[in-house]
Design a protein around this motif. Structure first.
Motif, mmCIF file in Angstrom:
data_model
loop_
_atom_site.group_PDB
_atom_site.id
_atom_site.type_symbol
_atom_site.label_atom_id
_atom_site.label_comp_id
_atom_site.label_asym_id
_atom_site.label_seq_id
_atom_site.Cartn_x
_atom_site.Cartn_y
_atom_site.Cartn_z
ATOM 1 N N ASP A 60 0.811 -1.209 0.000
ATOM 2 C CA ASP A 60 0.000 0.000 0.000
ATOM 3 C C ASP A 60 0.851 1.269 0.000
ATOM 4 O O ASP A 60 0.358 2.370 0.258
ATOM 5 C CB ASP A 60 -0.949 0.025 1.194
ATOM 6 C CG ASP A 60 -0.205 -0.015 2.519
ATOM 7 O OD1 ASP A 60 1.025 -0.122 2.503
ATOM 8 O OD2 ASP A 60 -0.878 0.055 3.565
ATOM 9 N N GLU A 61 2.152 1.142 -0.281
ATOM 10 C CA GLU A 61 3.032 2.296 -0.304
ATOM 11 C C GLU A 61 3.356 2.695 -1.740
ATOM 12 O O GLU A 61 3.217 1.911 -2.681
ATOM 13 C CB GLU A 61 4.339 1.987 0.448
ATOM 14 C CG GLU A 61 4.139 1.645 1.911
ATOM 15 C CD GLU A 61 3.557 2.789 2.704
ATOM 16 O OE1 GLU A 61 3.817 3.956 2.330
ATOM 17 O OE2 GLU A 61 2.825 2.530 3.679
ATOM 18 N N GLY A 62 3.833 3.927 -1.905
ATOM 19 C CA GLY A 62 4.291 4.391 -3.210
ATOM 20 C C GLY A 62 3.157 4.670 -4.160
ATOM 21 O O GLY A 62 2.008 4.856 -3.775
ATOM 22 N N GLY A 63 3.500 4.710 -5.464
ATOM 23 C CA GLY A 63 2.497 4.893 -6.486
ATOM 24 C C GLY A 63 2.576 6.207 -7.219
ATOM 25 O O GLY A 63 1.992 6.367 -8.286
ATOM 26 N N GLU A 64 3.325 7.184 -6.687
ATOM 27 C CA GLU A 64 3.422 8.479 -7.344
ATOM 28 C C GLU A 64 4.597 8.457 -8.320
ATOM 29 O O GLU A 64 5.740 8.233 -7.920
ATOM 30 C CB GLU A 64 3.584 9.591 -6.318
ATOM 31 C CG GLU A 64 3.477 10.977 -6.931
ATOM 32 C CD GLU A 64 3.320 12.050 -5.868
ATOM 33 O OE1 GLU A 64 3.276 13.237 -6.252
ATOM 34 O OE2 GLU A 64 3.252 11.704 -4.680
ATOM 35 N N GLY A 122 9.639 14.228 -17.375
ATOM 36 C CA GLY A 122 8.629 14.283 -18.431
ATOM 37 C C GLY A 122 7.216 14.271 -17.907
ATOM 38 O O GLY A 122 6.267 14.342 -18.678
ATOM 39 N N ILE A 123 7.051 14.196 -16.580
ATOM 40 C CA ILE A 123 5.708 14.171 -16.016
ATOM 41 C C ILE A 123 5.113 15.567 -16.086
ATOM 42 O O ILE A 123 5.729 16.526 -15.644
ATOM 43 C CB ILE A 123 5.736 13.683 -14.570
ATOM 44 C CG1 ILE A 123 6.274 12.250 -14.520
ATOM 45 C CG2 ILE A 123 4.362 13.755 -13.934
ATOM 46 C CD1 ILE A 123 6.494 11.752 -13.124
ATOM 47 N N ALA A 124 3.918 15.700 -16.619
ATOM 48 C CA ALA A 124 3.260 17.004 -16.696
ATOM 49 C C ALA A 124 2.322 17.128 -15.507
ATOM 50 O O ALA A 124 1.136 16.872 -15.612
ATOM 51 C CB ALA A 124 2.499 17.132 -18.012
ATOM 52 N N ARG A 125 2.866 17.472 -14.367
ATOM 53 C CA ARG A 125 2.050 17.576 -13.154
ATOM 54 C C ARG A 125 1.190 18.839 -13.209
ATOM 55 O O ARG A 125 1.685 19.936 -13.451
ATOM 56 C CB ARG A 125 2.939 17.612 -11.919
ATOM 57 C CG ARG A 125 2.170 17.576 -10.601
ATOM 58 C CD ARG A 125 3.135 17.473 -9.431
ATOM 59 N NE ARG A 125 2.442 17.506 -8.159
ATOM 60 C CZ ARG A 125 1.895 16.455 -7.568
ATOM 61 N NH1 ARG A 125 1.978 15.283 -8.156
ATOM 62 N NH2 ARG A 125 1.279 16.577 -6.414
ATOM 63 N N VAL A 176 -2.146 10.424 -19.007
ATOM 64 C CA VAL A 176 -2.901 9.556 -18.109
ATOM 65 C C VAL A 176 -2.995 10.256 -16.751
ATOM 66 O O VAL A 176 -2.029 10.888 -16.311
ATOM 67 C CB VAL A 176 -2.212 8.178 -17.937
ATOM 68 C CG1 VAL A 176 -3.078 7.245 -17.106
ATOM 69 C CG2 VAL A 176 -1.890 7.565 -19.285
ATOM 70 N N VAL A 177 -4.138 10.110 -16.075
ATOM 71 C CA VAL A 177 -4.303 10.661 -14.722
ATOM 72 C C VAL A 177 -3.935 9.578 -13.714
ATOM 73 O O VAL A 177 -4.431 8.444 -13.785
ATOM 74 C CB VAL A 177 -5.743 11.135 -14.474
ATOM 75 C CG1 VAL A 177 -5.889 11.681 -13.043
ATOM 76 C CG2 VAL A 177 -6.137 12.195 -15.486
ATOM 77 N N PHE A 196 1.714 9.454 -21.197
ATOM 78 C CA PHE A 196 1.418 8.043 -21.431
ATOM 79 C C PHE A 196 2.707 7.227 -21.592
ATOM 80 O O PHE A 196 2.820 6.102 -21.101
ATOM 81 C CB PHE A 196 0.546 7.917 -22.681
ATOM 82 C CG PHE A 196 0.152 6.516 -23.030
ATOM 83 C CD1 PHE A 196 -0.873 5.872 -22.357
ATOM 84 C CD2 PHE A 196 0.815 5.823 -24.047
ATOM 85 C CE1 PHE A 196 -1.228 4.574 -22.690
ATOM 86 C CE2 PHE A 196 0.468 4.531 -24.378
ATOM 87 C CZ PHE A 196 -0.568 3.895 -23.694
ATOM 88 N N ALA A 197 3.711 7.812 -22.224
ATOM 89 C CA ALA A 197 4.964 7.089 -22.487
ATOM 90 C C ALA A 197 5.744 6.818 -21.214
ATOM 91 O O ALA A 197 6.591 5.912 -21.182
ATOM 92 C CB ALA A 197 5.821 7.887 -23.476
ATOM 93 N N ASN A 198 5.499 7.587 -20.176
ATOM 94 C CA ASN A 198 6.261 7.426 -18.932
ATOM 95 C C ASN A 198 5.612 6.470 -17.946
ATOM 96 O O ASN A 198 6.231 6.109 -16.947
ATOM 97 C CB ASN A 198 6.461 8.782 -18.258
ATOM 98 C CG ASN A 198 7.410 9.671 -19.028
ATOM 99 O OD1 ASN A 198 8.303 9.184 -19.707
ATOM 100 N ND2 ASN A 198 7.206 10.979 -18.946
#
Length: 1014
Positions: free
Chosen positions: A67-71, A76-79, A90-91, A153-155
Motif C-alpha cells: 500500500d506504499e508508493g504509487g506516485e 517528463g511528467i506534466a504535473r 494519463v491521470v 502516457f509514455a512514462n
C-alpha cells in the motif's frame, strides 16, 4: 496567574491572526469514506472493507498487495497540466497511498470518491480552473489538480487494459503506475465476437473498446464513441449489471456445495446457503450476488472483522478504523438477514434512499458501487466471483434474465419514470435518477404499448399503487412495474419471467405464550400460530410444519427465526423475545472504605453493587459500635456522628437487598475535638519582663502591631445560565461547566436505573476547572422549578474513585426551597435529579428512623433560632429554612425579575470578579463572585479596595447586592440546562464559623499579651 493569562491571550491572538490571514488555503484531506449527501448525514460503509490493500485474479482469489508508493517521479511528467495538449496523458490517482480521493461527477455534480490503491489510472480529458477532468470506472468526473498527477502516457510503466483469453474477456487493472504488470485481473464473461484474441484493448467504462489509447481519449473528449470497435453494440458484463431483484437457480444445498468448495473449514462463509436463500425469498435480494459480495468483503470468510464480529459484509467498517467501528452480529445468519433487509431492500435498492444509484453492482457511474465502496472496481470484482461460482455450478444462472440499459454513454443523464402500468396515464412509482448505464431487469422482452414490464427495485404496496417504505419484505411475483422502451435498450436476451403460484411469505398470527427468557433456556413455541401467504392470494396455517432454533438462547438475543420450507422455497418470520442474563450479585463495595470524621460531622457513603443480569443496586445500611444515640446512618448511606460520641472506631455496613450474603464495610475513625485550656492569669506581684510579641514580618520592632490573619476567601462560581453554582474556598478564575445528558443516550439509561419509576428532573455532568483538595468540601447549588417547592427530591451522585477505578453511587434526599436546593460535596461528576415520587423512603429498612426531620434539608445540624450572621447588615432578612434556622443562605436564587437588593441571596461582603480576559469595568457577565473584603473594613470610599483579575481592575464596592443578583440571572435562557437540581447535604456554615471563632480567639489572646507587656 497574571502572566499566564497574558500568555494565553497572546496565543489566542496569534491563532486568530493565522486563521484569518489572507491567501492562506488548507490542503487537509477530507474525511475518507462514503460521501454522505446532505439529506443523509451518514457514513455507514467502508470504501475499503479489508484492513489491507488487496488484489484479485480471474478465479476470485484475493491476496494482499503493498500500500506504499504509487506516485510517478520520472522526468517528463506534466504535473497539474493546465491545458489539453497533443501528447497522450494519463491521470494517476495513486498519489496518497491507501487513501480516498473525492471528486464530482461532470454533468450531475454528484459527489464521488475513489481509492487509487485499487485503481491507479484514469483517462485524461483536460484541465480547467484547477480541476482535472477524467474518465474512471465509467464515470466522467472532475478532481482538484492538487490531488492527482497528470502523466505522459509514455512514462507510465503500466495502465489498465482488456484482452481476450480462452474466449473470456479479461480486464487487467493497474494499482501502481510506477511498476510494470497488473495486480488485478478480472473475468468479465464470454468475450463478444468483435473482440479478438491477442489484441490489447483500452476502455475506462467497460462498454466501448479501443485499440488506440489516443483515439479513445479523443472520443471521450468529444463526447462520442464513434471510433470504438463496437460503436453500436456496447458490452455489459452480465453479472455486473444483473439487478439484485432477481433469484438464483441454485438451492441452499447447491450454494453450500459451491461455497464449501472454495473455503477452508475455518471460514465463516461455509454452510450459509440456507441463510442466503431464506433472505433472498423474504427480502428479494439475489442469494448468489450476496454470496459474491460476502466473499469479496471478507476474503472468503477469513477477515478479522468477519471472524471476530460475524460481519460478512464489512458493515459500518469506516475507513479510519475498519476493525474497531465495524458492526458486531450475534450470528452470521443474523448478519445476512440484516444485510438483505435493512442494508439492501430498505437501503441501496430503495429509490428514495440517498444511496440509491440503481439496484445492481455497477461501477462508479451507477449501481451500488457508487456509494458502497471506494474501490472503483468493487462491483466488477463481485461479478468476477459470480462468474467463478456459476462456472463451478455448471453455468446455470448466466444470461438467464434480459437486462435493459438506460443511457449507455457516460455523459448522458436522463431520469425516467417507473410506472404502475404500461402507459403515461398510470402512477409514477419512482424515478430512475440521472445515472448513466442504469440497468433494469426486463420480465418480458416484448414491449406492451411501448413499455417494458420490469422487476421493481422498490418494495410495492399489495395493489402496486405505490411504494411501501415501511418494510423490506419483497414479493417477486407481484412487485413489477413499467418503463418506457424509448429510454431503454435490451443488452442481454434472456428468458421471459413467468408469474407462477409460489410461497410468498409467512407471518406469525399468534405469539407464543412465553416470550421472556433467561440465558440458557430453549425457545418454547407453545401457543404460537404461523400462516403462509401464497402468490395467488391464499393463506394456509403451517404452524405444525415450521422450524425454529433449538440451541440455548443467549443473553441480549432479541428474536428467533421461524422458518417454513415448501419445495425449493423457504420463508421466514421473526418472533421477538427478550433474553436476560441470570441475576447474581458478586460483590458490594463502599467508598470511602476508610475515613476519619469528627464528632458532629456527617458523610454520605457511595456504594457499588457488582453482578450479572442487572441486579438491584439497593442496599441496607447499618452502623455498628456506636455509643451515642445520635450516631446513625440513614437508608441513603448518610452517616451522622453524634456530638457526644465517645467510641474511637465505627463500622458502616452495606448489605445487598438482592443477595443478603453480599455486603461491604467501611471503617470510620472518630476524631474528638481538642479542648483548648484557658490561659491562667499570672500571680499578682510577680515581676516578670513582659513578652514582646513577634511582628508578622520578622522584625524586632515591638511598637509594630501584629497583623491578624486574613479570613479565607469564599467564592461562588456559577454556570453560564446561572442555574448551577458552587460555593467554597476556590482559586480565582475557577469555572463551572454543566452539560445535560440526553435521555436518548446509553449513559442516561445507566445513570437513571437506580431511580427507575420516579420522575426524572434531569441528568447532568458537572465539572469544575479547579480540582478540589482531598476531603475539601464545597456547596453545590442548583435551581429547580418553583412548582417543586416543599417536594422531596432524590439526588444521585456517581463518584469515580481514581484508586480502584470504580464508580460509586451516593444517594441524597432533600427538599426544594425557594426554587433551589444545595448540598455539600467533595467532587464533581454525573448527577441524577428526580422527584421522590416512585419509592417509599418514609420507613427506613430494619426499623430505623428517618434521620431527616420534616421541613429541613437532611444533614443540616444547625439548631433552631441560631443567632444571625454578625456580618449581616442591619435591616436585611436572612434566608432561613422552614424550621427557622438562621444559617445565612449563600446560594444564588432562581432567576427572576424582582428588583430587591439581593441581600437574601448572597453573603455579606460579596463582590463581583470578572472572568479572566474581560475588559476593565465590565460588570455585565461575571462568572465568579468572591468575598475578599475584611469584615472589619470601613464602608464607603475610604473602605474601598481594588480587586485585580488579569489586567482588569475594578472597585470592590462598585456592584450592589441587587447588581450581583441581576448579573447571575442575566444569562438565563442561554445554553439552558433543564431541570437542574443539586445534591443535598449539610448546608450549615459550621466550618466557616469555627474558623472565624478561632481567629477571634487568637486576637483576644494576642490583645491580652500586649496589655500584659504594657
Amino acid at each position: 496567574m497574571r502572566k499566564t493569562r497574558k500568555f494565553l491571550m497572546l496565543s489566542l491572538f496569534v491563532c486568530l491572526s493565522m486563521i484569518f490571514m489572507p491567501g492562506t488555503e488548507s490542503y487537509a484531506e477530507e474525511t475518507p469514506g462514503e460521501q454522505a449527501s446532505a439529506e443523509s448525514g451518514l457514513t455507514d460503509e467502508n470504501p475499503q472493507r479489508l484492513e489491507e490493500v488487496t488484489a484479485m485474479d480471474e478465479d476470485g482469489n484475493i491476496y494482499e498487495v503493498g500500500d506504499e508508493g504509487g506516485e510517478v517521479s520520472e522526468s517528463g511528467i506534466a504535473r497539474f497540466s493546465m491545458a489539453r495538449t497533443a501528447v497522450v496523458k494519463v491521470v494517476n490517482f495513486r498519489t496518497k497511498g491507501n487513501a480516498v480521493t473525492t471528486y464530482k461527477e461532470f454533468g450531475t455534480g454528484t459527489d464521488g470518491y475513489t481509492n487509487g490503491a485499487y485503481g491507479a489510472d484514469a483517462a485524461y480529458l483536460g484541465t480547467s480552473g484547477g480541476k482535472v477532468r477524467f474518465m474512471l470506472s465509467g464515470v466522467v468526473g472532475e478532481v482538484s489538480a492538487s490531488e492527482v498527477q497528470v502523466v505522459d502516457f509514455a512514462n507510465a510503466k503500466s495502465f489498465s487494459c482488456y484482452q481476450v483469453s480462452g474466449g473470456r474477456l479479461l480486464h487487467y487493472i493497474t494499482q501502481d503506475m510506477t511498476t510494470p504488470g497488473y495486480a488485478t485481473s478480472l473475468d468479465n464473461g464470454a468475450a463478444p465476437s468483435y473482440l479478438q484474441s491477442g489484441v490489447t484493448y483500452y476502455s475506462y467504462d467497460g462498454h466501448y473498446f479501443y485499440t488506440s489509447y489516443g483515439t479513445m481519449l479523443g472520443d471521450y473528449q468529444n463526447n462520442t464513441r464513434s471510433n470504438s470497435v463496437n460503436p453500436g453494440s456496447p458490452y455489459y458484463n452480465y453479472y455486473q449489471y444483473l439487478p439484485f431483484r432477481s433469484r438464483t437457480s441454485y438451492s441452499a444445498a447447491d450454494l453450500n456445495n459451491l461455497i464449501n468448495g472454495r473455503t477452508s473449514s475455518t471460514s465463516k462463509l461455509r454452510n450459509t446457503g440456507d441463510y442466503l436463500v431464506n433472505s433472498q425469498n423474504t427480502y428479494g435480494v439475489n442469494a448468489l450476488i450476496m454470496t459474491a459480495i460476502a466473499a469479496n468483503e471478507s476474503g472468503w470468510g477469513t477477515s478479522s472483522i468477519c471472524k471476530n464480529k460475524n460481519n460478512l459484509f464489512g458493515l459500518n467498517a469506516v475507513d479510519s478504523s475498519p476493525g474497531t467501528s465495524a458492526s458486531t452480529y450475534a450470528s452470521v445468519e443474523e448478519c445476512i438477514r440484516q444485510y438483505a433487509d435493512g442494508w439492501m431492500s430498505r437501503g441501496y435498492l430503495k429509490p428514495s434512499d440517498w444511496r440509491y444509484k440503481g439496484g445492481f453492482l455497477g461501477n462508479k457511474a451507477s449501481g451500488v458501487n457508487v456509494s458502497y465502496a471506494s474501490d472503483p472496481y468493487w462491483g466488477e470484482k463481485a461479478a468476477n466471483i459470480l462468474w467463478t461460482l456459476d462456472a463451478n455450478g455448471g453455468g446455470r444462472d448466466a444470461n438467464a434474465y434480459t437486462i435493459g440499459i438506460k443511457d449507455s454513454i457516460s455523459t448522458q443523464h436522463t431520469s425516467v419514470n417507473v410506472r404502475s402500468g404500461s402507459s403515461t396515464a398510470y402512477t409514477s412509482l419512482y424515478k430512475t435518477g440521472l445515472h448513466s448505464s442504469y440497468a433494469v431487469l426486463i420480465q418480458n422482452p416484448t414491449a406492451e404499448n411501448g413499455f417494458y414490464r420490469i422487476q421493481s427495485d422498490a418494495v410495492l404496496n399489495g395493489d402496486r399503487s405505490g411504494v411501501n417504505a415501511g418494510t423490506g419484505q419483497y414479493d417477486f411475483d407481484s412487485m413489477y412495474a413499467y418503463i418506457s422502451a424509448n429510454y431503454v435498450s435490451a443488452v442481454n436476451q434472456g428468458g421471459t419471467v413467468e408469474v407462477k403460484k409460489e410461497l410468498q411469505s409467512i407471518y406469525i398470527s399468534q405469539a407464543p405464550a412465553k416470550t421472556a427468557y433467561t440465558a440458557g433456556e430453549i425457545f418454547d413455541p407453545t401457543g404460537m400460530g404461523v400462516v403462509a401467504k401464497w402468490s395467488d392470494g391464499t393463506e394456509t396455517d403451517v404452524t405444525q410444519e415450521v422450524t425454529y432454533p433449538t440451541e440455548a438462547l443467549q443473553a441480549g438475543q432479541g428474536s428467533v427465526a421461524i422458518t417454513y420450507a415448501y419445495e425449493d422455497m423457504t420463508a421466514s418470520a421473526e418472533q421477538n423475545i427478550t433474553v436476560a442474563e441470570s441475576v447474581a450479585v458478586t460483590e458490594v463495595k463502599i467508598d470511602p472504605s476508610q475515613v476519619e470524621l469528627k464528632v458532629g460531622e456527617s458523610l454520605n457513603f457511595g456504594v457499588l453493587v457488582i453482578g450479572t443480569g442487572n441486579p438491584s443496586k439497593d442496599v441496607t445500611w447499618s452502623v455498628e459500635g456506636a455509643l451515642s444515640a445520635d450516631t446513625q446512618v440513614d437508608q441513603y448511606g448518610k452517616l451522622q456522628i453524634g456530638t457526644d460520641e465517645t467510641v474511637e472506631t465505627l463500622k458502616v455496613k452495606a448489605v445487598s437487598v438482592q443477595d443478603v450474603t453480599k455486603s461491604a464495610e467501611a471503617v470510620v475513625t472518630v476524631v474528638k475535638e481538642e479542648v483548648v485550656e484557658p490561659e491562667q492569669p499570672e500571680t499578682p506581684g510577680e515581676a516578670e519582663t513582659p513578652d514582646v510579641p513577634e511582628t508578622p514580618d520578622g522584625s524586632d520592632n515591638p511598637n509594630e502591631s501584629d497583623t491578624p490573619d486574613t479570613p479565607e476567601t469564599e467564592t461562588i462560581v456559577t454556570s453560564e445560565d446561572s442555574k448551577v453554582w458552587v460555593t467554597g474556598t476556590l482559586l480565582d478564575g475557577a469555572q463551572l461547566k454543566v452539560a445535560g445528558i440526553a435521555d436518548t443516550t446509553e449513559e442516561y439509561a445507566q445513570y437513571t436505573e437506580a431511580v427507575k419509576g420516579q420522575t426524572i428532573l434531569g441528568v447532568y455532568d458537572i465539572s469544575l476547572t479547579e480540582k478540589l483538595e482531598k476531603d475539601q468540601k464545597v456547596e453545590l447549588g442548583l435551581q429547580v422549578d418553583e412548582q417543586y417547592n416543599g417536594r422531596e427530591i432524590v439526588v444521585l451522585h456517581y463518584s469515580y474513585n481514581e484508586v480502584d477505578g470504580n464508580t460509586y453511587v451516593e444517594r441524597y434526599l432533600t427538599k426544594a426551597e425557594e426554587g433551589k436546593i444545595a448540598i455539600e460535596v467533595t467532587g464533581f461528576s454525573p448527577y441524577v435529579v428526580a422527584l421522590n415520587d416512585g419509592a417509599d423512603y418514609s420507613n427506613p429498612p430494619n426499623g430505623g428512623e428517618n434521620t431527616a426531620p420534616d421541613n429541613t434539608i437532611p444533614g443540616n445540624t444547625t439548631p433552631d433560632n441560631t443567632t444571625p450572621d454578625s456580618n449581616t447588615p442591619s435591616g436585611e432578612n436572612d434566608d432561613t429554612s422552614s424550621d427557622n434556622t438562621a444559617t445565612p443562605d449563600t446560594t444564588p436564587p432562581a432567576a427572576d425579575n424582582t428588583n430587591d437588593n439581593g441581600a437574601d441571596d448572597l453573603p455579606a461582603n460579596t463582590v463581583i470578579v470578572p472572568p479572566a480576559g474581560e475588559g476593565t469595568g465590565n460588570t455585565d457577565s461575571p462568572d465568579v463572585i468572591t468575598d475578599t473584603k475584611d469584615p472589619s473594613s470601613p464602608s464607603g470610599p475610604s473602605g474601598q479596595e481594588q480587586v485585580t483579575t488579569g489586567t482588569d481592575t475594578k472597585d470592590k464596592n462598585a456592584a450592589s447586592a441587587s447588581e450581583v443578583k441581576d448579573t447571575i440571572q442575566k444569562n438565563t435562557g442561554k445554553n439552558k440546562v433543564q431541570n437542574v437540581v443539586p445534591k443535598t447535604g449539610d448546608e450549615s456554615r459550621t466550618g466557616i464559623w469555627t474558623i472565624l471563632l478561632a481567629v477571634s480567639m487568637l486576637g483576644v489572646i494576642y490583645s491580652l499579651k500586649k496589655r500584659k507587656a504594657a
